[in-house]
Design a protein around this motif. Structure first.
Motif, PDB file in Angstrom:
ATOM      1  N   SER A 235       2.691   5.433   3.966  1.00  0.00           N
ATOM      2  CA  SER A 235       1.598   6.211   4.286  1.00  0.00           C
ATOM      3  C   SER A 235       2.025   7.526   4.800  1.00  0.00           C
ATOM      4  O   SER A 235       2.781   7.831   5.813  1.00  0.00           O
ATOM      5  CB  SER A 235       0.408   5.645   5.001  1.00  0.00           C
ATOM      6  N   THR A 236       1.173   8.575   4.668  1.00  0.00           N
ATOM      7  CA  THR A 236       1.021   9.757   5.289  1.00  0.00           C
ATOM      8  C   THR A 236       2.337  10.701   5.198  1.00  0.00           C
ATOM      9  O   THR A 236       2.844  10.968   6.210  1.00  0.00           O
ATOM     10  CB  THR A 236       0.450   9.751   6.890  1.00  0.00           C
TER      11      THR A 236
ATOM     12  N   SER B 245       2.373   9.975  -0.030  1.00  0.00           N
ATOM     13  CA  SER B 245       3.537   9.097  -0.038  1.00  0.00           C
ATOM     14  C   SER B 245       4.251   8.825  -1.372  1.00  0.00           C
ATOM     15  O   SER B 245       3.482   9.058  -2.373  1.00  0.00           O
ATOM     16  CB  SER B 245       3.107   7.959   0.860  1.00  0.00           C
TER      17      SER B 245
ATOM     18  N   THR C  76       0.716  -1.119  -0.053  1.00  0.00           N
ATOM     19  CA  THR C  76       0.078  -0.053   0.014  1.00  0.00           C
ATOM     20  C   THR C  76       0.836   1.290  -0.074  1.00  0.00           C
ATOM     21  O   THR C  76       1.853   1.475   0.782  1.00  0.00           O
ATOM     22  CB  THR C  76      -0.988   0.054   1.211  1.00  0.00           C
TER      23      THR C  76
ATOM     24  N   ALA D 209      -0.108   5.616   0.189  1.00  0.00           N
ATOM     25  CA  ALA D 209      -1.245   6.224   0.576  1.00  0.00           C
ATOM     26  C   ALA D 209      -0.985   7.672   0.971  1.00  0.00           C
ATOM     27  O   ALA D 209      -0.020   7.819   1.676  1.00  0.00           O
ATOM     28  CB  ALA D 209      -2.174   5.585   1.421  1.00  0.00           C
TER      29      ALA D 209
ATOM     30  N   SER E  65       3.452  -1.096   4.202  1.00  0.00           N
ATOM     31  CA  SER E  65       2.674   0.264   3.927  1.00  0.00           C
ATOM     32  C   SER E  65       3.583   1.438   4.036  1.00  0.00           C
ATOM     33  O   SER E  65       4.432   1.391   4.686  1.00  0.00           O
ATOM     34  CB  SER E  65       1.606   0.306   4.783  1.00  0.00           C
TER      35      SER E  65
ATOM     36  N   THR F  80       0.732  16.221   3.618  1.00  0.00           N
ATOM     37  CA  THR F  80      -0.787  15.461   4.037  1.00  0.00           C
ATOM     38  C   THR F  80      -1.387  16.486   5.096  1.00  0.00           C
ATOM     39  O   THR F  80      -0.914  16.926   6.104  1.00  0.00           O
ATOM     40  CB  THR F  80      -0.635  14.003   4.542  1.00  0.00           C
TER      41      THR F  80
END
Length: 126
Positions: A89-90, A16, A11, A13, A87, A30
């Motif tokens: 992310s952010t 990123s 992932t 998200a 992952s 973000t």
């Protein structure tokens, strides 16, 4: 030059970045307002960044310590056999290579609206 034998990422998200190779500047950013409610009550016009000071504040920058000396030696390529990531992310960065500057910023205002003890709880399905 960056050589990656195998890259497996589940992932990526929320601003990123996955970057293979060299880069001068990466600036993922973000902003999010997260509301978790025990009882569904969506009014439709509930989140404005300008209503919360966390989104208006100047983002702090760490000073570069004096006396640091940097020497670059070009000794061939970056070689990685396998990268496995669950992952990213952010405003996170996954990079195989070199970057002069990375300026990541993540600001999240979270709310939890919990039910009263005497009220029945309905899960928020949205």
């Amino acid at each position: 030059m960056s050589i990656i034998g195998f890259l497996d990422v589940d992932t990526v998200a929320f601003a990123s970045t996955i970057f293979i190779g060299d880069n001068r500047l990466i600036t993922p950013r973000t902003r999010a307002i997260a509301v978790r409610r025990d009882i569904i009550n969506n009014l439709g016009d509930e989140g404005h960044y300008e209503d919360y000071p966390i989104f208006q504040r100047q983002f702090p920058r760490l000073p570069v310590p004096a006396g640091i000396h940097f020497t670059k030696r070009d000794e061939g390529s970056i070689q990685v056999q396998r990268i496995r990531v669950n992952s990213v992310s952010t405003s996170a960065v996954l990079q195989a290579g070199s970057t002069h500057t990375i300026r990541s910023e993540s600001r999240i205002k979270q709310f939890r609206q919990l039910a009263e003890l005497n009220q029945p709880v309905q899960p928020d399905t949205k």
